[in-house]
Scaffold this active site. Structure first.
Site, PDB file in Angstrom:
ATOM      1  N   ASP A 224       0.987  -1.229   0.135  1.00  0.00           N
ATOM      2  CA  ASP A 224      -0.046   0.008   0.072  1.00  0.00           C
ATOM      3  C   ASP A 224       0.992   1.069   0.118  1.00  0.00           C
ATOM      4  O   ASP A 224       2.036   1.292   0.502  1.00  0.00           O
ATOM      5  CB  ASP A 224      -0.906  -0.096   1.320  1.00  0.00           C
ATOM      6  CG  ASP A 224      -1.683  -1.457   1.176  1.00  0.00           C
ATOM      7  OD1 ASP A 224      -2.418  -1.695   0.511  1.00  0.00           O
ATOM      8  OD2 ASP A 224      -1.599  -2.034   2.399  1.00  0.00           O
ATOM      9  N   ASP A 263      -2.019  -2.884  -4.652  1.00  0.00           N
ATOM     10  CA  ASP A 263      -3.006  -3.165  -3.565  1.00  0.00           C
ATOM     11  C   ASP A 263      -3.760  -1.876  -2.898  1.00  0.00           C
ATOM     12  O   ASP A 263      -4.434  -1.398  -3.908  1.00  0.00           O
ATOM     13  CB  ASP A 263      -2.014  -3.682  -2.442  1.00  0.00           C
ATOM     14  CG  ASP A 263      -2.921  -4.355  -1.122  1.00  0.00           C
ATOM     15  OD1 ASP A 263      -4.143  -4.484  -1.508  1.00  0.00           O
ATOM     16  OD2 ASP A 263      -2.095  -4.875  -0.521  1.00  0.00           O
ATOM     17  N   ASP A 267      -4.138   1.830   4.171  1.00  0.00           N
ATOM     18  CA  ASP A 267      -4.666   0.876   5.029  1.00  0.00           C
ATOM     19  C   ASP A 267      -4.430   1.427   6.431  1.00  0.00           C
ATOM     20  O   ASP A 267      -3.507   1.771   6.997  1.00  0.00           O
ATOM     21  CB  ASP A 267      -4.049  -0.334   4.869  1.00  0.00           C
ATOM     22  CG  ASP A 267      -4.620  -1.464   3.761  1.00  0.00           C
ATOM     23  OD1 ASP A 267      -5.329  -0.599   2.880  1.00  0.00           O
ATOM     24  OD2 ASP A 267      -4.149  -2.470   3.496  1.00  0.00           O
ATOM     25  N   ARG A 322     -14.025   0.751  -2.052  1.00  0.00           N
ATOM     26  CA  ARG A 322     -13.289   1.043  -0.680  1.00  0.00           C
ATOM     27  C   ARG A 322     -12.915   2.306  -0.703  1.00  0.00           C
ATOM     28  O   ARG A 322     -12.014   2.712  -0.594  1.00  0.00           O
ATOM     29  CB  ARG A 322     -12.048   0.284  -0.568  1.00  0.00           C
ATOM     30  CG  ARG A 322     -12.360  -1.479  -0.696  1.00  0.00           C
ATOM     31  CD  ARG A 322     -11.085  -2.037  -0.543  1.00  0.00           C
ATOM     32  NE  ARG A 322     -11.255  -3.482  -0.409  1.00  0.00           N
ATOM     33  CZ  ARG A 322     -10.325  -4.489  -0.288  1.00  0.00           C
ATOM     34  NH1 ARG A 322      -9.124  -4.212  -0.054  1.00  0.00           N
ATOM     35  NH2 ARG A 322     -10.734  -5.784  -0.490  1.00  0.00           N
TER      36      ARG A 322
END
Length: 444
Positions: A224, A263, A267, A322
């Site tokens: 990430d 990815d 996060d 997301r």
């Protein structure tokens, strides 16, 4: 001197002009008032998170490296210099100023390949025709194509990750500061500020093929742009997260599946807490922001009562999903602008034990995409979603979702009320203010 009388039509035009002018002036003033740091020190590197500005202002607040002495202020322009500044021993506050584009993969993917690794050999051995779809690759020995891929991936992992210590401010200098191909690890620390940087998503040079992932198999990637892992009091402000030169649209397909080399962009996981993400741009990406990375009971034991995060005045543009996808956390999402493209899947992922409050946001959806797609139910968890506008009209997002998904209805009422907010703009003002103020290079 002669005067011209204003007749009915002229009077309406004049009134409209005055109204528009007043709106522009009021929104411009609102932008200045709402922008974090507006009344802080002139040196942006020493600005701290204002009081009541989201969950990162809770308790001790977030000051980053604002108190750094001259000896702990670093200006870096290469990846080696950046990592060296982060690695300086000690707990004293530090400020790292990033100048220009700092490239973590300047020598290309080939520099990470383990001796003997051959991608063509990998494709030949693990093709569905030769390998099938019933067995994953976890038991493959070290000297196999998968083993050499693992070794290559480990070399990249060691090279592109950068661990951020406590009491640190990382800030871009001017309008062109960027971290390219890097993965910023904010792991098990406290009190970190990251501002005014463009993050070009890291490209996983060695994705793994998993024949058992879904009905057709899948390519799975790591890295990430930024990970907040078990950390507290983190403020991410005026950054731009993008796939840049490597969009998914340019990726090839192998075994009939997209060769996915990205990815997430951000996060927030493993018990992280008290995070504020403000005035950022998240753009051109698939799986964008993940809060809580598993439904498992072992993960739940760490995440319950944590993952408290605020998103405000961010632009989420041309994303698939997301934005964010949430488990467990009390997540406040207000005054953000969501601009969707044709491949839009959803914005808010309602996951296990999540408690999302989504209010005063604006959504710009393309023709053929309705408001029912804004919410995605992954688990039965209540949320609050009031005062949102879709394509200029106030919309009850929960009602819109439930009307089209009666078998997966969402419940209203997150069970908590956010109190840590800056001035809340009416949702009609959000596109004007956010589109002009969010992202790297717009910090002042």
């Amino acid at each position: 001197m002669s005067t011209r009388r204003l007749h009915g039509h002229d009077m309406k035009k004049a009134a409209a002009l005055v109204g528009c002018t007043a709106l522009v002036l009021s929104l411009t003033a609102a932008t200045a008032q709402a922008r974090p740091g507006h009344h802080h020190p002139r040196d942006t590197a020493r600005q701290t998170l204002p009081a009541n500005d989201g969950w990162a202002s809770h308790g001790t607040g977030t000051t980053g490296g604002a108190a750094a002495d001259a000896e702990h202020v670093y200006t870096v322009s290469t990846w080696a210099e950046f990592r060296a500044a982060l690695a300086v021993e000690g707990t004293a506050p530090r400020i790292i100023k990033v100048k220009g584009t700092v490239d973590a993969v300047s020598e290309g993917c080939e520099a990470f390949a383990a001796p003997g690794y051959d991608f063509d050999a990998y494709l030949e051995k693990y093709s569905p025709e030769n390998w099938g779809r019933e067995t994953d690759l976890s038991a493959e020995p070290d000297d196999s194509p998968e083993g050499l891929r693992r070794a290559s991936a480990a070399r990249q992992d060691r090279s592109i990750k950068a661990n951020v210590p406590s009491h640190t401010t990382i800030i871009g200098v001017g309008r062109g500061a960027a971290l390219k191909g890097a993965s910023l690890q904010i792991k098990d620390v406290d009190n970190v500020i990251v501002r005014n940087l463009t993050f070009e998503s890291p490209v996983d040079c060695f994705p793994q093929w998993d024949p058992t992932d879904g009905d057709r198999g899948n390519w799975n990637s790591e890295y990430d742009s930024a990970v907040v892992y078990g950390s507290t009091h983190v403020w991410l402000d005026h950054n731009t997260f993008t796939d840049g030169e490597h969009p998914d649209s340019a990726a090839p397909t192998y075994f009939g599946m997209l060769y996915q080399q990205h990815d997430g962009q951000l996060d927030i996981v493993k018990g992280a807490d008290h995070v504020t993400a403000s005035w950022n741009v998240f753009t051109e990406h698939d799986k964008t922001v993940l809060i809580g990375n598993s439904d498992s009971e072992s993960t739940a034991a760490v995440d319950r009562g944590h993952l408290k995060t605020t998103f405000h005045h961010n632009l989420f543009k041309n994303l698939v999903e997301r934005a964010p996808r949430v488990r467990f956390g009390q997540v406040d999402v207000y005054n953000n602008h969501f601009v969707a493209s044709a491949d839009y899947a959803y914005s808010f992922g309602v996951g296990k034990e999540s408690a999302i409050v989504a209010e005063h946001n604006a959504f710009t959806l393309p023709a053929g995409v309705g408001p029912a797609k804004v919410l995605k139910r992954w688990n039965d968890a209540p949320l609050s979603a009031a005062h949102n506008r879709v394509n200029g009209r106030t919309t009850d997002l929960i009602a819109a979702h439930n009307a089209e998904n009666p078998d997966a209805a969402l419940r209203s009422g997150a069970g908590w009320t956010p109190t840590l907010r800056t001035e809340v703009l009416p949702s009609r003002a959000v596109p004007f203010v956010v589109d002009r103020g969010a992202g790297a290079g717009r910090l002042r």
